[in-house]
Design a protein around this motif. Sequence first.
Motif, PDB file in Angstrom:
ATOM      1  N   ARG A  10     111.900  61.055 -14.263  1.00  7.55           N
ATOM      2  CA  ARG A  10     111.778  62.494 -13.999  1.00  7.55           C
ATOM      3  C   ARG A  10     112.764  63.335 -14.798  1.00  7.55           C
ATOM      4  O   ARG A  10     113.212  64.383 -14.363  1.00  7.55           O
ATOM      5  CB  ARG A  10     111.945  62.779 -12.494  1.00  7.55           C
ATOM      6  N   GLU A  11     113.062  62.861 -15.997  1.00  3.49           N
ATOM      7  CA  GLU A  11     113.972  63.639 -16.823  1.00  3.49           C
ATOM      8  C   GLU A  11     113.557  63.565 -18.284  1.00  3.49           C
ATOM      9  O   GLU A  11     113.572  62.492 -18.897  1.00  3.49           O
ATOM     10  CB  GLU A  11     115.405  63.102 -16.665  1.00  3.49           C
ATOM     11  N   VAL A  12     113.173  64.714 -18.811  1.00  6.09           N
ATOM     12  CA  VAL A  12     112.938  64.812 -20.254  1.00  6.09           C
ATOM     13  C   VAL A  12     113.865  65.916 -20.770  1.00  6.09           C
ATOM     14  O   VAL A  12     114.244  66.823 -20.036  1.00  6.09           O
ATOM     15  CB  VAL A  12     111.475  65.159 -20.601  1.00  6.09           C
ATOM     16  N   ALA A  13     114.222  65.814 -22.044  1.00  6.70           N
ATOM     17  CA  ALA A  13     115.135  66.805 -22.622  1.00  6.70           C
ATOM     18  C   ALA A  13     114.572  67.299 -23.951  1.00  6.70           C
ATOM     19  O   ALA A  13     113.740  66.625 -24.573  1.00  6.70           O
ATOM     20  CB  ALA A  13     116.504  66.169 -22.850  1.00  6.70           C
ATOM     21  N   VAL A  14     114.992  68.458 -24.369  1.00  2.78           N
ATOM     22  CA  VAL A  14     114.675  68.913 -25.723  1.00  2.78           C
ATOM     23  C   VAL A  14     115.944  68.803 -26.536  1.00  2.78           C
ATOM     24  O   VAL A  14     116.951  69.452 -26.233  1.00  2.78           O
ATOM     25  CB  VAL A  14     114.138  70.361 -25.710  1.00  2.78           C
ATOM     26  N   GLU A  15     115.894  67.946 -27.555  1.00  2.00           N
ATOM     27  CA  GLU A  15     117.110  67.594 -28.283  1.00  2.00           C
ATOM     28  C   GLU A  15     116.903  67.713 -29.785  1.00  2.00           C
ATOM     29  O   GLU A  15     115.778  67.750 -30.269  1.00  2.00           O
ATOM     30  CB  GLU A  15     117.454  66.122 -28.020  1.00  2.00           C
ATOM     31  N   ASP A  16     118.004  67.684 -30.509  1.00  2.00           N
ATOM     32  CA  ASP A  16     117.933  67.553 -31.962  1.00  2.00           C
ATOM     33  C   ASP A  16     117.876  66.077 -32.334  1.00  2.00           C
ATOM     34  O   ASP A  16     118.734  65.300 -31.888  1.00  2.00           O
ATOM     35  CB  ASP A  16     119.171  68.180 -32.612  1.00  2.00           C
ATOM     36  N   VAL A  17     116.850  65.716 -33.069  1.00  2.00           N
ATOM     37  CA  VAL A  17     116.728  64.325 -33.534  1.00  2.00           C
ATOM     38  C   VAL A  17     116.445  64.361 -35.033  1.00  2.00           C
ATOM     39  O   VAL A  17     116.044  65.403 -35.565  1.00  2.00           O
ATOM     40  CB  VAL A  17     115.576  63.575 -32.804  1.00  2.00           C
ATOM     41  N   PRO A  18     116.650  63.266 -35.722  1.00  2.00           N
ATOM     42  CA  PRO A  18     116.382  63.275 -37.179  1.00  2.00           C
ATOM     43  C   PRO A  18     114.895  63.472 -37.448  1.00  2.00           C
ATOM     44  O   PRO A  18     114.050  62.939 -36.723  1.00  2.00           O
ATOM     45  CB  PRO A  18     116.824  61.879 -37.641  1.00  2.00           C
ATOM     46  N   GLU A  19     114.581  64.208 -38.488  1.00  2.00           N
ATOM     47  CA  GLU A  19     113.178  64.366 -38.891  1.00  2.00           C
ATOM     48  C   GLU A  19     112.606  63.037 -39.358  1.00  2.00           C
ATOM     49  O   GLU A  19     113.299  62.271 -40.023  1.00  2.00           O
ATOM     50  CB  GLU A  19     113.078  65.348 -40.069  1.00  2.00           C
ATOM     51  N   PRO A  20     111.344  62.760 -39.019  1.00  6.20           N
ATOM     52  CA  PRO A  20     110.735  61.531 -39.549  1.00  6.20           C
ATOM     53  C   PRO A  20     110.486  61.655 -41.047  1.00  6.20           C
ATOM     54  O   PRO A  20     110.415  62.758 -41.586  1.00  6.20           O
ATOM     55  CB  PRO A  20     109.416  61.438 -38.780  1.00  6.20           C
TER      56      PRO A  20
END
Lengths: 348, 348, 348, 348
Positions: A10-20
């Motif tokens: 029950r936890e999702v976040a919006v994060e910075d991740v590396p571009e594919p």
Amino acid sequence: MKAVTYRGAREVAVEDVPEPRLEEPGDALVRVTCCGICGSDLHIYHGQIPGMIPGFVCGHEFTGVVEETGPGVRGFRPGDRVVGTFHVACGTCRACRRGAYNQCVRYGVFGYGIAMGSLAGSQAEYVRVPHADVNLRRIPDELDDEQALFCGDVLTTAYGALRNAGLQPGETVAVIGCGPVGLMAVQSAFVLGAARVFAIDLLRDRAEMAERLGAVPIVAGESHPVSRVNQLTGGEGADVVIEAVGGPRTVALAFELVRGGGRIVALGVTTAESFAFPLGTGLTRDISFRIGLANIHRDIDATLALVAAGRLDPTAIVSHRLPLSEAPLGYRLFDEREAMKVLLLPGQ
Amino acid sequence: MKAVTYRGAREVAVEDVPEPRLEEPGDALVRVTCCGICGSDLHIYHGQIPGMIPGFVCGHEFTGVVEETGPGVRGFRPGDRVVGTFHVACGTCRACRRGAYNQCVRYGVFGYGIAMGSLAGSQAEYVRVPHADVNLRRIPDELDDEQALFCGDVLTTAYGALRNAGLQPGETVAVIGCGPVGLMAVQSAFVLGAARVFAIDLLRDRAEMAERLGAVPIVAGESHPVSRVNQLTGGEGADVVIEAVGGPRTVALAFELVRGGGRIVALGVTTAESFAFPLGTGLTRDISFRIGLANIHRDIDATLALVAAGRLDPTAIVSHRLPLSEAPLGYRLFDEREAMKVLLLPGQ
Amino acid sequence: MKAVTYRGAREVAVEDVPEPRLEEPGDALVRVTCCGICGSDLHIYHGQIPGMIPGFVCGHEFTGVVEETGPGVRGFRPGDRVVGTFHVACGTCRACRRGAYNQCVRYGVFGYGIAMGSLAGSQAEYVRVPHADVNLRRIPDELDDEQALFCGDVLTTAYGALRNAGLQPGETVAVIGCGPVGLMAVQSAFVLGAARVFAIDLLRDRAEMAERLGAVPIVAGESHPVSRVNQLTGGEGADVVIEAVGGPRTVALAFELVRGGGRIVALGVTTAESFAFPLGTGLTRDISFRIGLANIHRDIDATLALVAAGRLDPTAIVSHRLPLSEAPLGYRLFDEREAMKVLLLPGQ
Amino acid sequence: MKAVTYRGAREVAVEDVPEPRLEEPGDALVRVTCCGICGSDLHIYHGQIPGMIPGFVCGHEFTGVVEETGPGVRGFRPGDRVVGTFHVACGTCRACRRGAYNQCVRYGVFGYGIAMGSLAGSQAEYVRVPHADVNLRRIPDELDDEQALFCGDVLTTAYGALRNAGLQPGETVAVIGCGPVGLMAVQSAFVLGAARVFAIDLLRDRAEMAERLGAVPIVAGESHPVSRVNQLTGGEGADVVIEAVGGPRTVALAFELVRGGGRIVALGVTTAESFAFPLGTGLTRDISFRIGLANIHRDIDATLALVAAGRLDPTAIVSHRLPLSEAPLGYRLFDEREAMKVLLLPGQ
């Protein structure tokens, strides 16, 4: 880039991740314009998918614009507006060659963890698509992205179920469950020639949504579905039953609704191990039963053409459009059944 | 009783003739409530059917009420409201057993003369129906007689053509000719899953009638059908072409409209002996071509169910309803293309 | 390398030409072990194919061993024993996606000149195969190269014709012409469930070869094919007719042999522009007619499995095995009908 | 006349009973020449069929000669040599019209008691056949009675199961159980295009009988069927599995044998109420499962044609031919598995 990631139950976040980036010659990189939260994303949200390690990017429904293609991609070029299939296939293995893309030896699902092909999800600004010639479709000019998005998953899943059921024009269809897939099944049944569709749900407003799509609504708590369907079919039962809830109880109901010689297709995902298949009545009544994952590639050209021509309109079920940054809200609303269908818009 | 009889080229009369009686154990006697004048009745009217001797009762489309049944009839009893199939079949010969009722060894057509089974026609107060269990259908309560009448001939003919063409959902259909059969083909194409239908006619008002049924109208004199269909299909052509005019010219047009790998079904009746089938382009383009009489029994249960459910509405094309006594006027109007579809009502 | 080249009407040569190389990421280079001379190579030999400029390498049937693959090839690696499809397809265009590989936008035929994809032929020591994942198949261990070769062309062509005809188990098939394709049609008909096959040829020894495969032989000069088939079918005619000669006369014969409601598939290549399709009898008898190029990719997995299991044996028709250097002799023998099927072996 | 009657558990007698007479216009009276003891007769023999009251005439497989016909019978006359379908259908109800003769509203089985249509059985000198035009077939001249008998029941049951499974040419089939139905399934699989058939039984001699019909034998006690089928299919599993034993254990085995995307058809009659259908693996593997009574009328014309042409030979499994008077012995031998198939000959 920004992406929705799994953090735990029950936890999702919006994060910075590396571009594919491109990895194989057949890859394409797609800038996502629209992505959906699917009923099967809730299994992740409920922490039931072991392969979803924390930090894995979620989501498998998407449309976008091709940003870059590998040297082996023949059918697309940067700038093409596209919809992705929620699961990927290679297109040339033995299973794919017989049209069973859902049995591909290189099967994977975007955003479904390390046990499903380790494909980063599409609830993100960019997504890498393997075998792009196989797993993307150009969006016809007549369609906007929202309409096309449904062709890559939920609409084509429902449509395929009715094809698997061998629906013949003039037949009757009972749909158990009026969530997104069930409502798409109602629409698909009509476009495939059903004379009448009976839409069964516990919730009155869901059954009424099916009614607006042309179905005869049956609210399970208010009248008995079996009696009602028998009454509507002269005691015969439905030619085809689509089970779109999941679990032994609704599957058992399907056997009571179907006519002798009829066909049941189960679509609902469940964690139940099994149900008690009625051998005796199956034998005398000649019943076919099929359950299986969607086979998007087989049918997506047809559904895109039908939506483009205005014969199917999946967007009728969209209840919420949110910026990507509000994904956690979207998941919560959908999980609590306060939303029928949530779309996330990375560009906003 | 009163009946419409053939008198010679362009001459029909309403006369007193003896009432028919039961002859075989499987016969039923039907009191006619509604009967139609069909395009193929015009061949009789034009004096082109040698077996139509003067005095023969005309007509093969009808609904009615069962008046009397032979001892071998199991499925009907007096008072049943029924629609007849325009051609009769025995139901048990080798052809019937494989579903080819139009190739029945006891094939006949009501009101088509001594070479077609010597069956007195249905433009009369009563008609005798052989093998009634096979050649009648009960009319569902939801349907009035007019709607059901079309299921016994023109609607099911068109519907069957699209089934013969193997129409797949999402495909495009070009219909050549927007007379009654062509318009029924437009409706049938949609109910069988066509994404788009292109309706071609020389007359603007006929093409517009098709447009009201959902088709893209193409007036042959105003734009070139081949260019227009190519433009609408990205140069590919139509998946399926239904030829509903008759004759070498429109059949040749069908070959120009169809895509590679596509299918043509010709419905139009013609007196031309042959047309020049294009072998070379057929070979490289993989074209299927089929021509044949309607096979009503195969499809009438489906069309009845679809009309009963409101998914098909054939009565949209009815232009005239006349008492039986005005049959000569009806024939003339239809022959002069001043009527789209004429129904005769013996009870009035 | 050594290769068979076209030199002009009735003249082929074995010459030194440059070895092919990989050009696209999806290419494979195959060392040819066995290649055939096909009936359609005789059209080249007769100087009827304009795109065959002198020096162009001939041949489209082949087996071999993969020598090298481009970076986009996933399914093959050097050393794999393979059979090629005589025509190439891309596997991902709209036509390919609906299974119509013979209508691929990138359609080409090996060794058929500049109008057919400019693909150097396979009667050579090496051949370049584009879209190798689509246009090659691994040869099952149970099969030797000769057996597999037929799956890439003539056997699968015949087999596909019977599938196009919608052959139902228990039906009867008439095959017109007992050359290589006709004999393969006899075998295929049985494996697809035909009860009886009638094999018609002008030459007694060809009809007898069909008889050894299980067919009822009909020598056209000795008995009248139509009378004989009618006699054998109780006057009904054949359910399916395969025309494997080419030309208006044998196509016309097919219409006389087929039963009402039956299906004709024409395979024979002809230079005739057209034939007179009988509209009137077509209409009353409900005849389906299809003509088209083979669609190898659709059926080759099935034919390979059937040959591997010993259910089909195409090598029964091989009459000559020659080293590649004797290709001119092979062409001459085949053209003069002194050979039934000639194989060329580059390795010898 | 003499007839085999049910007397109680494990007791049948040959008694004098009144000859049947025509009752309905569509009836025929048939003098029985050959009748079989079927596996499902053993359910009666075991006292498991409540509707079998003592004295009821047994048997549902038969051939004979038409003795007399009612006035409504069109297709037969006295002297015709015929085979009966083991179950009867009316031919004109809604179920029959869609080809589901096993769901006919007037369904019945000869010799199966008062709950199955109260039709006196065929292990007798004479049998009354209702709706004779629907429930009899003329025996082709090429066939003797023994061969035809199988088309009315066990052969067509097995054949229909493979059609229900949608067997495609070139596929592999696993048959569980090599009794009469299983052996007929092996034969049918080949005639319908199977590349390979794996025949599984606990008894070596039964598996070997399947081997003589072309199957790969798997003796369940000697090697593990799942491992063996996986080994033979490169780990994939069988495309189609026919369960011809009955009961939860062999049905469960079928799920282990079938490939992803494959189809299971269960034929074996069982008294078990249900089996645990594996939902999870069904879902990911896309499995179709069907169970139902045979639908003889749909397929009997095909099986008769195939036996007449020598493509199927059901008599290979006949182990005993006894005069009708020795029926008690026949039942005992069959029940104790000392006989594979017993035929009773009333004329001897």
